[in-house]
Motif scaffolding. Structure first.
Motif, short mmCIF file in Angstrom:
data_model
loop_
_atom_site.label_atom_id
_atom_site.label_comp_id
_atom_site.label_asym_id
_atom_site.label_seq_id
_atom_site.Cartn_x
_atom_site.Cartn_y
_atom_site.Cartn_z
N UNK A 112 0.83 -1.21 0.00
CA UNK A 112 0.00 0.00 0.00
C UNK A 112 0.87 1.26 0.00
N UNK A 113 2.15 1.09 -0.15
CA UNK A 113 3.05 2.23 -0.26
C UNK A 113 3.39 2.89 1.06
N UNK A 114 3.24 2.15 2.17
CA UNK A 114 3.50 2.75 3.48
C UNK A 114 4.94 2.49 3.92
N UNK A 115 5.57 3.53 4.42
CA UNK A 115 6.92 3.38 4.97
C UNK A 115 6.85 2.58 6.26
N UNK A 116 7.90 1.88 6.57
CA UNK A 116 7.96 1.21 7.88
C UNK A 116 8.09 2.29 8.95
N UNK A 117 7.46 2.09 10.12
CA UNK A 117 7.66 3.06 11.21
C UNK A 117 9.11 3.02 11.69
N UNK A 118 9.50 4.02 12.44
CA UNK A 118 10.88 4.06 12.96
C UNK A 118 11.12 2.88 13.91
N UNK A 119 10.14 2.62 14.78
CA UNK A 119 10.24 1.49 15.71
C UNK A 119 8.92 0.72 15.67
N UNK A 120 9.02 -0.58 15.76
CA UNK A 120 7.80 -1.40 15.77
C UNK A 120 7.90 -2.42 16.92
N UNK A 121 7.70 -1.95 18.15
CA UNK A 121 7.86 -2.84 19.31
C UNK A 121 6.75 -3.88 19.39
N UNK A 122 7.11 -5.05 19.90
CA UNK A 122 6.12 -6.11 20.15
C UNK A 122 5.80 -6.13 21.63
N UNK A 123 4.53 -6.24 21.94
CA UNK A 123 4.07 -6.14 23.33
C UNK A 123 4.81 -7.13 24.24
N UNK A 124 5.02 -8.35 23.76
CA UNK A 124 5.61 -9.37 24.64
C UNK A 124 7.03 -9.00 25.09
N UNK A 125 7.70 -8.11 24.36
CA UNK A 125 9.05 -7.69 24.76
C UNK A 125 9.02 -6.59 25.83
N UNK A 126 7.82 -6.12 26.19
CA UNK A 126 7.72 -4.99 27.13
C UNK A 126 6.86 -5.31 28.35
N UNK A 127 6.72 -6.61 28.64
CA UNK A 127 5.91 -7.00 29.80
C UNK A 127 6.73 -6.82 31.08
N UNK A 128 7.95 -7.36 31.07
CA UNK A 128 8.81 -7.35 32.27
C UNK A 128 9.90 -6.29 32.16
N UNK A 129 10.50 -5.90 33.30
CA UNK A 129 11.60 -4.93 33.25
C UNK A 129 12.68 -5.39 32.27
N UNK A 130 13.23 -4.44 31.53
CA UNK A 130 14.15 -4.74 30.44
C UNK A 130 15.59 -4.41 30.81
N UNK A 131 16.49 -5.11 30.15
CA UNK A 131 17.91 -4.86 30.39
C UNK A 131 18.29 -3.43 29.98
N UNK A 132 17.63 -2.88 28.95
CA UNK A 132 18.00 -1.53 28.48
C UNK A 132 17.31 -0.43 29.28
N UNK A 133 16.50 -0.81 30.29
CA UNK A 133 15.88 0.20 31.15
C UNK A 133 14.70 0.93 30.54
N UNK A 134 14.30 0.54 29.33
CA UNK A 134 13.12 1.19 28.71
C UNK A 134 11.87 0.82 29.52
N UNK A 135 10.84 1.67 29.39
CA UNK A 135 9.60 1.46 30.14
C UNK A 135 9.02 0.08 29.87
#
Ligand SMILES: [Zn+2]
Length: 413
Positions: A112-135
């Motif tokens: 459809x001619x859409x650019x990829x977003x800058x970041x495309x996070x997956x929910x399962x990677x953001x359930x628990x505290x992360x090594x990189x300290x992101x929310x």
């Protein structure tokens, strides 16, 4: 050029002023990956792609951060995984369903001619505290409990809607209205009927993460509060999505984020695209007018689908019809042919401004398209008969051979 955007929260069109000019930040809710995306799902992807491109044009390509998530934990995904892969361990089946569906979604929206977003996070990677300290979701829930905005009850962690003075401002719903219609038995463990789930327990075969509240999984809304904060900060510029997300999803995201971070707002502009109907009727599988992006792409080039979507202003409802698609294809064919014969005579310095001005007025794509029609008229009438003749013959040559079979949506009278 001044950009104006309509904000659902304040119900006004305002001049857009980013928090930081060298980092304009936008979050758009992405797909829940359990099935083919339908043509209604394509609308926000296309609309916010136009906005992403416009922002990149106005502020510089490297100065815009666009985040669109993938929801890969959801009870609908669990059901689909159990149905499609009986006998397989549920978590493995879930991975199969979500990977396949996410890949299909990427292929569809690229067509459809859409650019990829800058970041495309997956929910399962953001359930628990992360090594990189992101929310992450569990840390946000802990903050909500600590600040008195959430509580544990009936095996769940719930957001206490009565703890937020102006809960309901985005959708215009009042807590009293929601109390009146509540089903008391179902909501017996809630302090208020409108309270919503932040965390719920999982059975041993359901996907789950160990948390301070037992093994469980997050509610839908908290995902976006975590992923937006992870990449865009506690407060950012634009939050977008379809009109159907205003309540409860965005209302609850807004409540969680503001209360967890103690900020007066989550995003400065809330943007919502209107609904989509097919041939004047609500799209539904039972009516046989349910069109996936993938099916539509078998019948039409992606650019025709994209153009057809943009003929209607994003905040208006759109009626997706065969007639309109045919017109869109004819228009594009003619423009392509004209650009071949007439590009040398078109003053590139004059035409983009009117188009840009239209787009900068709350993404007025119908106006932008009208400006392009003007340009076409000037090219044809200015160049006289010979150009018109050439354009027509080229248009025939350029006409695409679309396959018009195989899509049940277009077999109606
Ligand atoms: Zn969301």
């Amino acid at each position: 050029m001044e950009l104006k955007l309509y904000d659902t929260l304040t119900k006004e069109k305002r001049v857009f002023a980013p928090l930081e000019k060298n980092n304009v930040r936008m979050y758009v809710c992405g797909p829940t990956v359990y099935d083919f995306a339908h043509i209604g799902n394509a609308r926000p992807v296309i609309v916010f792609d136009v906005l992403f491109r416009l922002l990149r044009h106005l502020y510089g390509e490297s100065h815009v951060t666009y985040v669109r998530n993938i929801t890969d934990v959801d009870d609908k995904i669990n059901d689909r995984a159990a149905r499609d892969f009986p006998g397989m361990a549920l978590n493995d089946a879930i991975r199969k369903v979500t990977e396949k569906t996410a890949n299909q979604f990427h292929a569809d929206v690229a067509a459809l001619g859409c650019l990829a977003p800058t970041h495309e996070p997956r929910a399962t990677d953001f359930v628990l505290p992360r090594a990189d300290g992101k929310a992450d979701m569990t840390t946000l829930i802990k903050q909500l409990i600590a600040r008195g905005h959430a509580y544990e009850a009936g095996g769940e962690v719930l957001f206490d809607t009565s703890s937020m003075k102006d809960y309901g401002a985005l959708s215009g719903r009042k807590l009293e209205d929601q109390r009146a219609g509540a089903r008391v038995a179902v909501d017996a463990h809630k302090k208020n009927p409108a309270d919503f789930v932040l965390w719920k327990q999982s059975s041993p075969d359901e996907p789950g993460w160990e948390s301070p509240w037992g093994r469980g999984r997050p509610g839908w809304h908290i995902e976006c509060s975590a992923m937006s904060a992870a990449y865009l900060g506690d407060v950012f510029d634009i939050h977008g999505g379809g009109l159907d997300l205003v309540f409860p999803h965005h209302e609850n995201e807004l409540a969680q984020s503001r209360c967890a971070h103690g900020t007066p707002t989550m995003a400065n502009y809330w943007m919502h695209n209107g609904f989509l109907q097919v041939e004047g009727e609500k799209m539904s599988k039972s009516l046989g007018n349910f069109v996936t992006i993938n099916e539509a792409l078998k019948d039409w080039p992606g650019e025709v689908l994209r153009f057809n979507m943009l003929k209607t202003h994003y905040r208006q409802p759109i009626d997706w019809t065969l007639k309109s698609l045919e017109e869109s294809e004819r228009t594009l064919d003619e423009w392509y042919a004209l650009s071949e014969v007439g590009s040398a005579r078109t003053s590139e310095a004059t035409w983009p401004r009117a188009v840009l001005e239209a787009l900068s007025d709350d993404l007025n794509t119908p106006k932008a398209i009208a400006e392009l029609h003007q340009l076409r008229n000037r090219a044809v009438h200015g160049d006289g008969f010979e150009a018109r003749r050439m354009a027509k013959s080229k248009a025939r040559k350029f006409r695409r051979r679309s396959i018009r079979s195989g899509c049940s949506a277009w077999t109606a009278p």
